[in-house]
Design an enzyme around this catalytic site. Sequence first.
Site, short mmCIF file in Angstrom:
data_model
loop_
_atom_site.label_atom_id
_atom_site.label_comp_id
_atom_site.label_asym_id
_atom_site.label_seq_id
_atom_site.Cartn_x
_atom_site.Cartn_y
_atom_site.Cartn_z
N CYS A 234 0.83 -1.21 0.00
CA CYS A 234 0.00 0.00 0.00
C CYS A 234 0.87 1.26 0.00
O CYS A 234 2.01 1.26 0.49
CB CYS A 234 -0.87 0.04 1.25
SG CYS A 234 -2.13 -1.22 1.33
N GLU B 26 0.64 3.91 1.83
CA GLU B 26 1.01 4.40 3.16
C GLU B 26 2.27 3.74 3.66
O GLU B 26 3.16 4.38 4.22
CB GLU B 26 -0.13 4.13 4.17
CG GLU B 26 -1.42 4.86 3.86
CD GLU B 26 -2.37 4.06 2.97
OE1 GLU B 26 -1.87 3.30 2.11
OE2 GLU B 26 -3.59 4.21 3.11
N1 THU Z 1 -4.35 0.43 -1.09
C1 THU Z 1 -3.50 1.38 -0.63
O1 THU Z 1 -2.44 1.64 -1.21
N2 THU Z 1 -3.84 2.04 0.50
C2 THU Z 1 -5.02 1.88 1.16
O2 THU Z 1 -5.25 2.53 2.17
C3 THU Z 1 -6.03 0.95 0.65
C4 THU Z 1 -5.58 0.06 -0.44
C5 THU Z 1 -4.00 -0.26 -2.34
C6 THU Z 1 -3.64 -1.70 -2.21
C7 THU Z 1 -3.95 -2.21 -3.60
O3 THU Z 1 -2.84 -1.95 -4.45
C8 THU Z 1 -5.11 -1.35 -4.06
O4 THU Z 1 -5.10 -0.21 -3.22
C9 THU Z 1 -6.46 -2.03 -3.98
O5 THU Z 1 -6.68 -2.58 -2.73
#
Ligand code: THU
Length: 161
Positions: free
Chosen positions: A72, A74
């Site tokens: 993710c 973050e």
């Molecule tokens: N994702 C993030 O990068 N941050 C979040 O807070 C929620 C989800 C990403 C993970 C994945 O690559 C995509 O969003 C779909 O879940």
Amino acid sequence: MHKSVSFEYQLFDNDNELAPDLRALLQAANEAVRLSYAPYSKFHVGAALLLANGEIIKGSNQENASFPAGICAERVALSVASSTFPSEKITAVAISYRNGTDPDSLDHILSPCGICRQSLLETTQRQQRSMRVILSSPSGRIIYLENADSLLPLAFSSYHL
Ligand code: THU
């Protein structure tokens, strides 16, 4: 014994009510969205961290054909901050996204996943300082809260080990 957990947050229609440093941070998160690698979900996320020294660190989600290997936005940003400015406290985080499969979801405000909440919590405990949070929608709506810890009540942490 009955107990409950609650926390306060603010909801804004746009960034006018944010302090200038937080407005710039949200702008950086918006820029980071464009650096996302999300060919599988097409859900592009950007995160920006404000360090105590004024630096802004950006991260975006990085996916992989082996889906669990993706990370993710973050946690990308937290890892960059911790490995480039390990002793610099993180005073705020801003998160933005663009949903490539549902362009109508413009008003939905993104909130971090559980693993990222766990990582944000560990950072606040490690640095012994709270971290302000700005969550945003593609249309610019904002949730603001004073401390990332609020997002994970009754959390598991190093205190348990
Ligand atoms: N994702 C993030 O990068 N941050 C979040 O807070 C929620 C989800 C990403 C993970 C994945 O690559 C995509 O969003 C779909 O879940």
